[in-house]
Structure formats: structure tokens, C-alpha cells
Design a protein around this motif. Sequence first.
Motif, PDB file in Angstrom:
ATOM      1  N   MET A   1      -8.458   4.590  54.619  1.00 30.09           N
ATOM      2  CA  MET A   1      -9.633   3.761  54.884  1.00 30.09           C
ATOM      3  C   MET A   1     -10.989   4.439  54.202  1.00 30.09           C
ATOM      4  SD  MET A   1     -11.231   2.189  58.469  1.00 30.09           S
ATOM      5  CE  MET A   1     -12.991   2.213  58.399  1.00 30.09           C
ATOM      6  N   ALA A   2     -11.568   3.714  53.353  1.00 29.64           N
ATOM      7  CA  ALA A   2     -12.792   4.141  52.665  1.00 29.64           C
ATOM      8  C   ALA A   2     -13.996   4.540  53.630  1.00 29.64           C
ATOM      9  CB  ALA A   2     -13.185   3.382  51.729  1.00 29.64           C
ATOM     10  N   ASN A   3     -14.542   5.693  53.586  1.00 30.76           N
ATOM     11  CA  ASN A   3     -15.894   5.665  54.362  1.00 30.76           C
ATOM     12  C   ASN A   3     -17.111   5.050  53.662  1.00 30.76           C
ATOM     13  OD1 ASN A   3     -16.854   7.643  52.690  1.00 30.76           O
ATOM     14  ND2 ASN A   3     -16.021   9.378  53.802  1.00 30.76           N
ATOM     15  N   ALA A   4     -18.056   4.885  54.520  1.00 26.35           N
ATOM     16  CA  ALA A   4     -19.415   4.193  53.977  1.00 26.35           C
ATOM     17  C   ALA A   4     -19.762   4.968  52.566  1.00 26.35           C
ATOM     18  CB  ALA A   4     -20.334   4.434  55.174  1.00 26.35           C
ATOM     19  N   SER A   5     -19.722   6.240  52.546  1.00 25.68           N
ATOM     20  CA  SER A   5     -20.197   6.929  51.354  1.00 25.68           C
ATOM     21  C   SER A   5     -19.580   6.678  49.972  1.00 25.68           C
ATOM     22  CB  SER A   5     -20.450   8.362  51.595  1.00 25.68           C
ATOM     23  OG  SER A   5     -18.969   8.914  51.466  1.00 25.68           O
ATOM     24  N   ASP A   6     -18.237   6.132  50.332  1.00 29.47           N
ATOM     25  CA  ASP A   6     -17.629   5.358  49.032  1.00 29.47           C
ATOM     26  C   ASP A   6     -17.706   4.130  49.010  1.00 29.47           C
ATOM     27  OD1 ASP A   6     -16.365   8.036  49.018  1.00 29.47           O
ATOM     28  OD2 ASP A   6     -14.740   7.490  50.321  1.00 29.47           O
ATOM     29  N   GLU A   7     -18.429   3.289  49.633  1.00 35.04           N
ATOM     30  CA  GLU A   7     -18.447   1.827  49.588  1.00 35.04           C
ATOM     31  C   GLU A   7     -19.322   1.416  48.386  1.00 35.04           C
ATOM     32  OE1 GLU A   7     -19.706  -1.523  52.885  1.00 35.04           O
ATOM     33  OE2 GLU A   7     -20.096   0.557  53.241  1.00 35.04           O
ATOM     34  N   PHE A   8     -18.939   0.516  48.088  1.00 31.37           N
ATOM     35  CA  PHE A   8     -19.832  -0.089  46.657  1.00 31.37           C
ATOM     36  C   PHE A   8     -20.800  -0.715  47.643  1.00 31.37           C
ATOM     37  CE2 PHE A   8     -20.092  -4.353  44.015  1.00 31.37           C
ATOM     38  CZ  PHE A   8     -21.357  -3.557  43.162  1.00 31.37           C
ATOM     39  N   ARG A   9     -22.191  -0.269  47.151  1.00 38.99           N
ATOM     40  CA  ARG A   9     -23.547  -0.805  47.974  1.00 38.99           C
ATOM     41  C   ARG A   9     -24.617  -0.976  46.936  1.00 38.99           C
ATOM     42  NH1 ARG A   9     -26.302   3.414  49.968  1.00 38.99           N
ATOM     43  NH2 ARG A   9     -25.458   5.488  49.522  1.00 38.99           N
ATOM     44  N   LEU A  10     -25.612  -1.710  47.787  1.00 45.26           N
ATOM     45  CA  LEU A  10     -26.885  -2.150  47.040  1.00 45.26           C
ATOM     46  C   LEU A  10     -27.820  -1.538  47.878  1.00 45.26           C
ATOM     47  CD1 LEU A  10     -28.033  -3.808  44.564  1.00 45.26           C
ATOM     48  CD2 LEU A  10     -27.528  -5.895  46.110  1.00 45.26           C
ATOM     49  N   ALA A  11     -29.007  -1.030  47.137  1.00 44.12           N
ATOM     50  CA  ALA A  11     -30.319  -1.008  47.830  1.00 44.12           C
ATOM     51  C   ALA A  11     -31.176  -0.951  47.053  1.00 44.12           C
ATOM     52  CB  ALA A  11     -30.049   0.835  48.132  1.00 44.12           C
ATOM     53  N   SER A  12     -32.591  -0.952  47.514  1.00 44.02           N
ATOM     54  CA  SER A  12     -33.942  -0.901  47.021  1.00 44.02           C
ATOM     55  C   SER A  12     -34.705  -0.346  47.541  1.00 44.02           C
ATOM     56  CB  SER A  12     -34.115  -2.408  47.038  1.00 44.02           C
ATOM     57  OG  SER A  12     -35.542  -2.667  46.384  1.00 44.02           O
ATOM     58  N   SER A  13     -35.327   0.399  46.463  1.00 39.96           N
ATOM     59  CA  SER A  13     -36.466   1.484  47.015  1.00 39.96           C
ATOM     60  C   SER A  13     -37.583   0.703  47.211  1.00 39.96           C
ATOM     61  CB  SER A  13     -36.654   2.635  45.882  1.00 39.96           C
ATOM     62  OG  SER A  13     -36.864   1.966  44.723  1.00 39.96           O
ATOM     63  N   GLY A  14     -37.746  -0.574  46.806  1.00 37.14           N
ATOM     64  CA  GLY A  14     -39.027  -1.363  46.961  1.00 37.14           C
ATOM     65  C   GLY A  14     -39.149  -1.893  48.414  1.00 37.14           C
ATOM     66  N   ILE A  15     -37.980  -1.992  48.961  1.00 39.41           N
ATOM     67  CA  ILE A  15     -38.024  -2.381  50.397  1.00 39.41           C
ATOM     68  C   ILE A  15     -38.423  -1.464  51.469  1.00 39.41           C
ATOM     69  CG2 ILE A  15     -36.419  -3.612  52.200  1.00 39.41           C
ATOM     70  CD1 ILE A  15     -34.846  -4.781  49.679  1.00 39.41           C
ATOM     71  N   ASP A  16     -39.246  -1.618  52.295  1.00 48.53           N
ATOM     72  CA  ASP A  16     -40.019  -0.704  53.290  1.00 48.53           C
ATOM     73  C   ASP A  16     -38.792  -0.447  54.160  1.00 48.53           C
ATOM     74  OD1 ASP A  16     -40.026  -2.402  55.445  1.00 48.53           O
ATOM     75  OD2 ASP A  16     -42.297  -2.822  55.031  1.00 48.53           O
ATOM     76  N   LEU A  21     -39.558  -7.049  52.393  1.00 46.63           N
ATOM     77  CA  LEU A  21     -39.828  -6.947  51.037  1.00 46.63           C
ATOM     78  C   LEU A  21     -41.429  -7.239  51.030  1.00 46.63           C
ATOM     79  CD1 LEU A  21     -38.107  -7.618  48.475  1.00 46.63           C
ATOM     80  CD2 LEU A  21     -38.601  -9.998  48.831  1.00 46.63           C
ATOM     81  N   PRO A  22     -41.941  -6.285  50.214  1.00 50.99           N
ATOM     82  CA  PRO A  22     -43.498  -6.217  50.319  1.00 50.99           C
ATOM     83  C   PRO A  22     -43.751  -7.349  49.565  1.00 50.99           C
ATOM     84  CG  PRO A  22     -42.656  -4.063  49.819  1.00 50.99           C
ATOM     85  CD  PRO A  22     -41.456  -4.971  49.809  1.00 50.99           C
ATOM     86  N   ARG A  23     -45.437  -7.987  49.626  1.00 48.64           N
ATOM     87  CA  ARG A  23     -45.584  -8.996  49.262  1.00 48.64           C
ATOM     88  C   ARG A  23     -45.982  -9.226  47.784  1.00 48.64           C
ATOM     89  NH1 ARG A  23     -49.037 -12.804  51.500  1.00 48.64           N
ATOM     90  NH2 ARG A  23     -48.868 -11.843  53.481  1.00 48.64           N
ATOM     91  N   LYS A  24     -45.942  -8.069  46.896  1.00 47.03           N
ATOM     92  CA  LYS A  24     -46.274  -7.965  45.705  1.00 47.03           C
ATOM     93  C   LYS A  24     -44.974  -8.529  44.884  1.00 47.03           C
ATOM     94  CE  LYS A  24     -44.698  -3.262  44.903  1.00 47.03           C
ATOM     95  NZ  LYS A  24     -45.116  -1.888  44.435  1.00 47.03           N
ATOM     96  N   TYR A  25     -43.789  -8.716  45.547  1.00 47.33           N
ATOM     97  CA  TYR A  25     -42.439  -9.082  44.944  1.00 47.33           C
ATOM     98  C   TYR A  25     -42.375 -10.689  45.193  1.00 47.33           C
ATOM     99  CZ  TYR A  25     -41.210  -4.340  45.086  1.00 47.33           C
ATOM    100  OH  TYR A  25     -41.093  -2.822  44.725  1.00 47.33           O
ATOM    101  N   THR A  26     -43.506 -11.380  45.953  1.00 48.30           N
ATOM    102  CA  THR A  26     -43.249 -12.802  46.169  1.00 48.30           C
ATOM    103  C   THR A  26     -44.457 -13.519  45.304  1.00 48.30           C
ATOM    104  OG1 THR A  26     -44.871 -13.035  48.000  1.00 48.30           O
ATOM    105  CG2 THR A  26     -42.695 -12.070  48.345  1.00 48.30           C
ATOM    106  N   GLY A  27     -44.697 -14.873  45.564  1.00 49.39           N
ATOM    107  CA  GLY A  27     -45.506 -15.512  44.814  1.00 49.39           C
ATOM    108  C   GLY A  27     -46.835 -15.369  45.552  1.00 49.39           C
ATOM    109  N   ASP A  28     -46.700 -14.783  46.729  1.00 47.78           N
ATOM    110  CA  ASP A  28     -48.044 -14.571  47.870  1.00 47.78           C
ATOM    111  C   ASP A  28     -48.856 -13.372  47.314  1.00 47.78           C
ATOM    112  OD1 ASP A  28     -47.592 -17.008  49.208  1.00 47.78           O
ATOM    113  OD2 ASP A  28     -46.037 -16.029  50.454  1.00 47.78           O
ATOM    114  N   GLY A  29     -48.410 -12.504  46.188  1.00 47.85           N
ATOM    115  CA  GLY A  29     -49.075 -11.344  46.107  1.00 47.85           C
ATOM    116  C   GLY A  29     -50.530 -11.735  45.423  1.00 47.85           C
ATOM    117  N   GLN A  30     -51.299 -10.677  44.894  1.00 43.84           N
ATOM    118  CA  GLN A  30     -52.522 -10.606  44.519  1.00 43.84           C
ATOM    119  C   GLN A  30     -52.664 -10.290  43.054  1.00 43.84           C
ATOM    120  OE1 GLN A  30     -55.091 -11.728  46.516  1.00 43.84           O
ATOM    121  NE2 GLN A  30     -53.461 -11.941  48.042  1.00 43.84           N
TER     122      GLN A  30
END
Length: 168
Positions: A1-16, A21-30
Motif C-alpha cells: 500500500m502506498a503511503n501518503a508521501s508517495d501519493e500523487f497530490r496537488l497543493a497550492s502555496s497561495g491557499i492560506d 483562497l485569498p481574494r486576489k485570485y477572484t473577481g472580487d480583488g482590488q
Amino acid sequence: MANASDEFRLASSGIDHEGRLPRKYTGDGQGAKKNISPPVEWYNVPAETKTLALVVEDIDAPDPSGPMVPWVCWVVVNIPPTLKGLPEGFSGKEEEKGGDYVNIKEGNNDFKVPGWGGPKVPSPGHRFEFKLYALDDELRLGNKVTKDKVMDAIEGHVLGEALLTAIF
């Protein structure tokens, strides 16, 4: 069984750290801090992967006339598996990037334009689903790429799928 560290995964350093998801990534940003495509990083891409495809949707988008229909924010295809991610603000600039970025193509969002379309979210709490597909083939979708075309084309070619959910 694969452990979590081998798992194909997705991340974003932009998400707090709260998964938002911070406002600057939406149509509601300034001003210029608006509708910027978020950075995404991925890990442990399956070995036989020829190309990656990314689909981002607001899965809580309300359709006033009917059921919840996901709102397509971003479709990116033919991402080389040699890349480790896409930088913040990548969308709309792929022509400026040579090398590994040269075959990447952005599809139309639900605003009917190519690239990242951060929606204006009428109420907080919307979930944004980032789905990354590892594929055993390149996608040849012609000039106009859409989520529906991508979903049809990847049928039978998905080696792995990574999911990241952020809340706005």
C-alpha cells in the motif's frame, strides 16, 4: 500500500493555512490584485505520465435558474510532467514562456474566455476544486479548448487524479 508521501497530490502555496483562497485570485480583488491565477504545485506524478491537465471549478456556483452547476474557472492542458507546478499569475502569459511551457494551452472558462477566471462570489463559503489529471497521452483538442472537450478526450487515458479543495 502506498503511503501518503508517495501519493500523487496537488497543493497550492497561495491557499492560506485555513484552506482559504485569498481574494486576489477572484473577481472580487482590488485593482491589479484581482483575477490572478493561483500557484499550484504537484508531487509524485505517476511514472508513465505524458502530460497533465488541470481543471478548476467553483463547485458551489449558484445558477439562479436551476441546480448547482459547477463554474469552470480554469482549464489548462498539455502541461509537461517535468514541471513541478505553475507559478502565481501564470494564466494569460503562457506565450511569454518558452521551454517547458511551450505546449501548454489554456482552455475557456465559463466566462467564455481562455485562462483563469476567478468568479465574483456572491457569498462566502464556496468550494473551489482543483483537479489535476495525469494522462498517458497528449491532448489534441484544436483551437478552442473547453472542460467538456477535455473530459471527453481524457476518457481512458487517466493514470492518476489529484484533488485540492480551497474555500473562498
